[in-house]
Scaffold this motif. Structure first.
Motif, PDB file in Angstrom:
ATOM      1  N   LEU A 187      -3.451   4.544   1.429  1.00  0.00           N
ATOM      2  CA  LEU A 187      -3.846   4.728   2.826  1.00  0.00           C
ATOM      3  C   LEU A 187      -4.740   5.956   2.985  1.00  0.00           C
ATOM      4  CD1 LEU A 187      -0.479   3.866   4.583  1.00  0.00           C
ATOM      5  CD2 LEU A 187      -2.520   2.444   4.417  1.00  0.00           C
ATOM      6  N   LYS A 188      -4.410   7.035   2.294  1.00  0.00           N
ATOM      7  CA  LYS A 188      -5.225   8.240   2.360  1.00  0.00           C
ATOM      8  C   LYS A 188      -6.615   7.966   1.795  1.00  0.00           C
ATOM      9  CE  LYS A 188      -5.369  13.121   1.261  1.00  0.00           C
ATOM     10  NZ  LYS A 188      -4.705  14.260   0.684  1.00  0.00           N
ATOM     11  N   ARG A 189      -6.678   7.232   0.684  1.00  0.00           N
ATOM     12  CA  ARG A 189      -7.964   6.888   0.068  1.00  0.00           C
ATOM     13  C   ARG A 189      -8.799   6.022   1.028  1.00  0.00           C
ATOM     14  NH1 ARG A 189      -6.360   6.688  -4.591  1.00  0.00           N
ATOM     15  NH2 ARG A 189      -5.272   4.703  -4.535  1.00  0.00           N
ATOM     16  N   GLU A 190      -8.147   5.085   1.712  1.00  0.00           N
ATOM     17  CA  GLU A 190      -8.861   4.250   2.683  1.00  0.00           C
ATOM     18  C   GLU A 190      -9.415   5.099   3.823  1.00  0.00           C
ATOM     19  OE1 GLU A 190      -6.335   1.081   4.035  1.00  0.00           O
ATOM     20  OE2 GLU A 190      -6.371   0.071   2.097  1.00  0.00           O
ATOM     21  N   ARG A 193     -16.015   8.939   4.808  1.00  0.00           N
ATOM     22  CA  ARG A 193     -17.258   9.062   4.034  1.00  0.00           C
ATOM     23  C   ARG A 193     -18.327   8.130   4.629  1.00  0.00           C
ATOM     24  NH1 ARG A 193     -19.242  10.933  -0.528  1.00  0.00           N
ATOM     25  NH2 ARG A 193     -17.286  11.761  -1.288  1.00  0.00           N
ATOM     26  N   TYR A 194     -17.918   6.928   5.000  1.00  0.00           N
ATOM     27  CA  TYR A 194     -18.841   5.978   5.620  1.00  0.00           C
ATOM     28  C   TYR A 194     -19.369   6.539   6.949  1.00  0.00           C
ATOM     29  CZ  TYR A 194     -20.413   1.851   8.168  1.00  0.00           C
ATOM     30  OH  TYR A 194     -21.151   0.971   8.912  1.00  0.00           O
ATOM     31  N   GLN A 195     -18.490   7.129   7.759  1.00  0.00           N
ATOM     32  CA  GLN A 195     -18.911   7.721   9.033  1.00  0.00           C
ATOM     33  C   GLN A 195     -19.890   8.872   8.781  1.00  0.00           C
ATOM     34  OE1 GLN A 195     -18.284   6.431  12.052  1.00  0.00           O
ATOM     35  NE2 GLN A 195     -17.194   4.810  10.988  1.00  0.00           N
ATOM     36  N   CYS A 196     -19.618   9.679   7.751  1.00  0.00           N
ATOM     37  CA  CYS A 196     -20.516  10.785   7.411  1.00  0.00           C
ATOM     38  C   CYS A 196     -21.887  10.266   6.985  1.00  0.00           C
ATOM     39  CB  CYS A 196     -19.902  11.653   6.311  1.00  0.00           C
ATOM     40  SG  CYS A 196     -18.504  12.657   6.874  1.00  0.00           S
ATOM     41  N   GLU A 197     -21.911   9.194   6.208  1.00  0.00           N
ATOM     42  CA  GLU A 197     -23.191   8.601   5.807  1.00  0.00           C
ATOM     43  C   GLU A 197     -23.983   8.157   7.034  1.00  0.00           C
ATOM     44  OE1 GLU A 197     -22.046   5.496   3.093  1.00  0.00           O
ATOM     45  OE2 GLU A 197     -21.717   6.903   1.444  1.00  0.00           O
ATOM     46  N   LYS A 198     -23.294   7.545   7.999  1.00  0.00           N
ATOM     47  CA  LYS A 198     -23.959   7.126   9.239  1.00  0.00           C
ATOM     48  C   LYS A 198     -24.501   8.336   9.991  1.00  0.00           C
ATOM     49  CE  LYS A 198     -21.597   4.499  11.971  1.00  0.00           C
ATOM     50  NZ  LYS A 198     -20.684   3.621  12.699  1.00  0.00           N
ATOM     51  N   ALA A 199     -23.720   9.414  10.061  1.00  0.00           N
ATOM     52  CA  ALA A 199     -24.142  10.622  10.771  1.00  0.00           C
ATOM     53  C   ALA A 199     -25.394  11.211  10.133  1.00  0.00           C
ATOM     54  CB  ALA A 199     -22.999  11.644  10.794  1.00  0.00           C
ATOM     55  N   VAL A 200     -25.414  11.316   8.812  1.00  0.00           N
ATOM     56  CA  VAL A 200     -26.559  11.890   8.111  1.00  0.00           C
ATOM     57  C   VAL A 200     -27.796  11.003   8.301  1.00  0.00           C
ATOM     58  CG1 VAL A 200     -27.477  12.472   5.815  1.00  0.00           C
ATOM     59  CG2 VAL A 200     -25.168  13.192   6.470  1.00  0.00           C
ATOM     60  N   LYS A 201     -27.616   9.693   8.212  1.00  0.00           N
ATOM     61  CA  LYS A 201     -28.747   8.780   8.429  1.00  0.00           C
ATOM     62  C   LYS A 201     -29.256   8.875   9.865  1.00  0.00           C
ATOM     63  CE  LYS A 201     -27.586   5.374   4.913  1.00  0.00           C
ATOM     64  NZ  LYS A 201     -27.110   4.013   4.646  1.00  0.00           N
ATOM     65  N   THR A 202     -28.343   9.012  10.814  1.00  0.00           N
ATOM     66  CA  THR A 202     -28.738   9.153  12.212  1.00  0.00           C
ATOM     67  C   THR A 202     -29.560  10.414  12.404  1.00  0.00           C
ATOM     68  OG1 THR A 202     -26.806   7.934  12.984  1.00  0.00           O
ATOM     69  CG2 THR A 202     -27.879   9.365  14.584  1.00  0.00           C
ATOM     70  N   ALA A 203     -29.117  11.534  11.809  1.00  0.00           N
ATOM     71  CA  ALA A 203     -29.852  12.803  11.928  1.00  0.00           C
ATOM     72  C   ALA A 203     -31.250  12.672  11.342  1.00  0.00           C
ATOM     73  CB  ALA A 203     -29.080  13.920  11.243  1.00  0.00           C
ATOM     74  N   LYS A 204     -31.365  12.070  10.176  1.00  0.00           N
ATOM     75  CA  LYS A 204     -32.670  11.907   9.526  1.00  0.00           C
ATOM     76  C   LYS A 204     -33.587  11.023  10.371  1.00  0.00           C
ATOM     77  CE  LYS A 204     -34.878  10.375   5.288  1.00  0.00           C
ATOM     78  NZ  LYS A 204     -34.752   9.767   3.993  1.00  0.00           N
ATOM     79  N   LYS A 219       0.838  -1.194   0.000  1.00  0.00           N
ATOM     80  CA  LYS A 219       0.000   0.000   0.000  1.00  0.00           C
ATOM     81  C   LYS A 219       0.875   1.247   0.000  1.00  0.00           C
ATOM     82  CE  LYS A 219      -3.950  -2.052   2.214  1.00  0.00           C
ATOM     83  NZ  LYS A 219      -4.883  -2.016   3.309  1.00  0.00           N
ATOM     84  N   THR A 220       0.476   2.174  -0.825  1.00  0.00           N
ATOM     85  CA  THR A 220       1.191   3.443  -0.898  1.00  0.00           C
ATOM     86  C   THR A 220       0.510   4.446   0.033  1.00  0.00           C
ATOM     87  OG1 THR A 220      -0.201   4.294  -2.682  1.00  0.00           O
ATOM     88  CG2 THR A 220       1.760   3.008  -3.333  1.00  0.00           C
TER      89      THR A 220
END
Length: 183
Positions: free
Chosen positions: A91-94, A100-111, A86-87
């Motif tokens: 690692l940055k992309r991961e 992004r996954y955490q943000c999706e969870k946050a937005v779904k939680t708010a809704k 891994k370069t």
């Protein structure tokens, strides 16, 4: 190929101590049998097997799966491929994908909290626990808090705001995570 034949032979045996005979016939064909080989068999060897078939099946299946010979060259193709290290960009992309996954969870939680919260506030009003003015105030506050949450802002957030989004992604609630006071 020999590993596959042996694994299949071992899977078909009953659970107990079993003698397996491995022998080569006069044409050079290798055989595995539970009975002694014929007198004409050359290079016969007895293999003592003592195991519980059910306990061995996952191990045998794993060893069978390890044989990844799609091109017939008797070489495990999975082992022939080398994994690229891994370069820093990988690692940055991961990390970005995980955020992004955490943000999706946050937005779904708010809704979800908004939808459930409005229902609870309305029930509190219909049950006589809060006035119509208080109901409107709470719904408006909940609406403003949930609208302050967005994927775009979450992805670009830093510092305290990023911690607030992580808090929300951990299902701790709009009010508890600093997205407004509506109760």
């Amino acid at each position: 190929m020999l590993r596959i034949v042996l694994a299949l032979a071992l899977l078909t045996l009953p659970a107990a101590a079993t003698e397996i005979y491995r022998w080569v016939d006069d044409k050079g064909q290798v055989h595995f049998t539970s009975s002694p080989p014929p007198e004409a068999a050359s290079r016969a060897e007895e293999i003592n097997v003592n195991f519980n078939v059910d306990a061995q099946r996952p191990a045998a299946r794993a060893s069978y799966d390890d044989v990844d010979d799609y091109d017939g060259d008797e070489m495990d193709d999975a082992e022939s491929e080398t994994e690229r290290p891994k370069t820093a960009a990988d690692l940055k992309r991961e990390q970005q994908d995980e955020w992004r996954y955490q943000c999706e969870k946050a937005v779904k939680t708010a809704k979800s909290e908004y939808e459930v919260g409005v229902d609870v506030i309305k029930r509190n009003h219909s049950g006589g626990y809060i006035s119509a003015d208080k109901m409107k105030q709470q719904i408006d506050g909940l609406s403003a808090a949930s609208k302050s949450v967005s994927m775009h802002e979450c992805i670009g957030s830093t510092g305290d705001r990023k911690r607030a989004y992580q808090c929300l992604a951990d299902y701790k609630g709009l009010n508890n995570c600093g997205f407004g006071s509506f109760l």
